[in-house]
Design a protein around this motif. Structure first.
Motif, mmCIF file in Angstrom:
data_model
loop_
_atom_site.group_PDB
_atom_site.id
_atom_site.type_symbol
_atom_site.label_atom_id
_atom_site.label_comp_id
_atom_site.label_asym_id
_atom_site.label_seq_id
_atom_site.Cartn_x
_atom_site.Cartn_y
_atom_site.Cartn_z
ATOM 1 N N TYR A 151 0.827 -1.210 0.000
ATOM 2 C CA TYR A 151 0.000 0.000 0.000
ATOM 3 C C TYR A 151 0.860 1.259 0.000
ATOM 4 O O TYR A 151 0.536 2.248 -0.669
ATOM 5 N N ARG A 152 1.952 1.254 0.753
ATOM 6 C CA ARG A 152 2.843 2.414 0.791
ATOM 7 C C ARG A 152 3.459 2.662 -0.579
ATOM 8 O O ARG A 152 3.599 3.806 -1.014
ATOM 9 N N ALA A 153 3.843 1.572 -1.263
ATOM 10 C CA ALA A 153 4.422 1.708 -2.599
ATOM 11 C C ALA A 153 3.413 2.302 -3.577
ATOM 12 O O ALA A 153 3.797 2.930 -4.567
ATOM 13 N N ALA A 154 2.130 2.109 -3.293
ATOM 14 C CA ALA A 154 1.078 2.661 -4.153
ATOM 15 C C ALA A 154 0.693 4.081 -3.744
ATOM 16 O O ALA A 154 -0.255 4.648 -4.292
ATOM 17 N N GLY A 155 1.424 4.650 -2.762
ATOM 18 C CA GLY A 155 1.172 6.029 -2.354
ATOM 19 C C GLY A 155 0.122 6.198 -1.283
ATOM 20 O O GLY A 155 -0.321 7.318 -1.021
ATOM 21 N N GLN A 156 -0.286 5.096 -0.626
ATOM 22 C CA GLN A 156 -1.302 5.177 0.406
ATOM 23 C C GLN A 156 -0.659 5.413 1.778
ATOM 24 O O GLN A 156 0.426 4.914 2.054
ATOM 25 N N ARG A 157 -1.362 6.152 2.618
ATOM 26 C CA ARG A 157 -0.944 6.332 4.009
ATOM 27 C C ARG A 157 -1.562 5.215 4.837
ATOM 28 O O ARG A 157 -2.774 5.012 4.811
ATOM 29 N N VAL A 158 -0.715 4.504 5.579
ATOM 30 C CA VAL A 158 -1.151 3.277 6.250
ATOM 31 C C VAL A 158 -0.879 3.361 7.746
ATOM 32 O O VAL A 158 0.171 3.836 8.176
ATOM 33 N N VAL A 159 -1.835 2.878 8.530
ATOM 34 C CA VAL A 159 -1.629 2.696 9.964
ATOM 35 C C VAL A 159 -1.922 1.232 10.274
ATOM 36 O O VAL A 159 -2.844 0.640 9.719
ATOM 37 N N MET A 160 -1.104 0.644 11.149
ATOM 38 C CA MET A 160 -1.275 -0.754 11.519
ATOM 39 C C MET A 160 -1.675 -0.847 12.985
ATOM 40 O O MET A 160 -1.172 -0.096 13.824
ATOM 41 N N GLY A 161 -2.557 -1.789 13.289
ATOM 42 C CA GLY A 161 -3.006 -1.997 14.652
ATOM 43 C C GLY A 161 -2.489 -3.310 15.192
ATOM 44 O O GLY A 161 -2.731 -4.371 14.610
ATOM 45 N N ALA A 162 -1.750 -3.257 16.312
ATOM 46 C CA ALA A 162 -1.155 -4.457 16.903
ATOM 47 C C ALA A 162 -2.183 -5.139 17.802
ATOM 48 O O ALA A 162 -2.098 -5.102 19.034
ATOM 49 N N GLY A 163 -3.173 -5.776 17.173
ATOM 50 C CA GLY A 163 -4.267 -6.378 17.909
ATOM 51 C C GLY A 163 -3.977 -7.740 18.496
ATOM 52 O O GLY A 163 -4.806 -8.280 19.229
ATOM 53 N N ASP A 164 -2.807 -8.317 18.183
ATOM 54 C CA ASP A 164 -2.434 -9.596 18.804
ATOM 55 C C ASP A 164 -1.764 -9.268 20.136
ATOM 56 O O ASP A 164 -0.547 -9.388 20.302
ATOM 57 N N THR A 165 -2.572 -8.868 21.108
ATOM 58 C CA THR A 165 -2.033 -8.398 22.385
ATOM 59 C C THR A 165 -1.559 -9.532 23.278
ATOM 60 O O THR A 165 -0.934 -9.281 24.306
#
Length: 379
Positions: free
Chosen positions: A196-210
């Protein structure tokens, strides 16, 4: 002395004739002396203007040396899929020639083929289906005809799960990623973020495996690697809370994509289902339609166990796409055919290596070509 007396005589005579004026003149003498001294001192202290400095002759400025041209690394050649599927091809298709040899496809050959298909991690349903195709279309034929019938039957099954990438109509576009621990789920999330970043998108990731501190740390490493922000909670915390916070951050700060990790525990089925349903509910609370995509990551090395995992997760959540990882290091890649045949869920990506670019879009023709070793699938 006589000369001095003669010189001062007129002065004394004047003072005698004008006593008052003489007294005043005598009183004025000290003031005159002081005034003369001050004039002399002021004149001596006044500095003469300094001569203008001689202009320095500046050395001519040398033209800057041209910057060396950047050394561009030659693009790495794309590893051929036919090479990455070598183990699966050898364990499955490679044995067909030895099985048939110069014989015709008769009852004995079909029995041996049945054993081969059931041992190829295709799953019972898929193995029986392929065997029936051979019976009806290749009986009496040779090894080449058998191979062609199997190729067409497998391609037909895989084309059913070949689908274009979904349209990202929503912002943020929320992707929920499921899978058991060790399936390559967190790594897949990092690779997806890189795409997604390579396609120019701004990405946020959620660390839901707590429930796994290592999973949180691994996602943070990927965040630094691909320049993505990571939302995390406390180890052992509520995964749904992390998912909720991730979506809130994405909406508030205008991120294009939010990718959310989930726990991969399969000790008991009911808690897993309830946890995934809760995550889906809280994600959609403030972001209508979310999650927009639910990807299930499966490890090809687990063979038919991947089919049982898919069954559990598809019951627990509305899985919209499959990702099959580690195809380059296993002889059990035939499970992809079984997954496609049994669940009919689109196969979005296949993982054939460690690099981000090794997470590839699934292409049925390319995969079957690589599986059978045909030139058309060698890319």
């Amino acid at each position: 002395m006589t000369a001095l007396a003669n010189y001062l005589a007129p002065l004394f005579a004047w003072i005698a004739a004008n006593p008052v004026a003489g007294v005043l003149a005598a009183l004025a003498v000290p003031w005159v002396v002081v005034a003369l001294v001050m004039l002399v001192r002021r004149g001596g202290a006044r500095a003469l203007p300094a001569p203008p400095p001689k202009p320095e002759i500046e050395a001519p400025i040398a033209a800057p040396a041209p910057a060396p041209a950047p050394k561009l690394e030659a693009p790495k050649p794309r590893v051929r899929l036919v090479d990455r599927l070598a183990r699966t091809r050898s364990a499955f298709i490679g044995r067909l020639g030895a099985l048939v040899g110069t014989r015709k496809v008769d009852g004995e050959v079909l029995e041996e083929l049945e054993a081969l298909l059931f041992g190829a991690d295709l799953g019972v349903k898929t193995a029986e289906s392929l065997l029936e195709s051979v019976r009806s279309k290749a009986s009496g034929g040779d090894a080449s005809q058998l191979r062609q019938v199997l190729r067409e039957a497998i391609l037909e099954k895989l084309r059913r799960v070949e689908a274009p990438a979904p349209v990202m109509a929503a912002k943020p576009y929320v992707v929920l990623v499921l899978g058991v621990n060790g399936s390559g789920k967190t790594t897949t999330i990092g690779k997806l973020a890189a795409r997604y970043r390579a396609a120019g998108q701004r990405v946020v990731m959620g660390a839901g495996d707590t429930f796994r501190t290592a999973a949180i740390e691994q996602l943070e490493i990927w965040g630094e690697r691909v320049d993505c922000e990571v939302v995390k909670g406390q180890p052992g915390g509520d995964p749904a809370a992390v998912a909720f916070d991730t979506v809130k951050v994405a909406m508030a700060r205008g991120f294009d994509v939010a990718i959310i990790d989930t726990a991969g525990r399969l000790q008991t089925k009911a808690p897993l289902m309830e946890e995934l349903r809760k995550i889906a509910r809280v994600i959609g609370r403030d972001c209508p339609g979310a999650p927009h995509e639910v990807l299930l990551v499966l490890d090809a090395n687990t063979g038919q166990n991947a089919i049982s995992q898919a069954r559990i997760f598809t019951e627990a959540a509305g899985v919209t796409g499959l990702v099959l990882t580690k195809l380059d290091g296993t002889a059990k890649g035939g499970v992809l055919v079984g997954l496609a045949d049994e669940f009919r869920i689109p196969v979005r990506y296949v993982g054939v290596g460690e690099a981000p670019e090794d997470l590839r879009d699934f292409d049925a023709e390319e995969f079957v070509g690589a599986l059978f070793g045909a030139d058309g699938g060698a890319a």
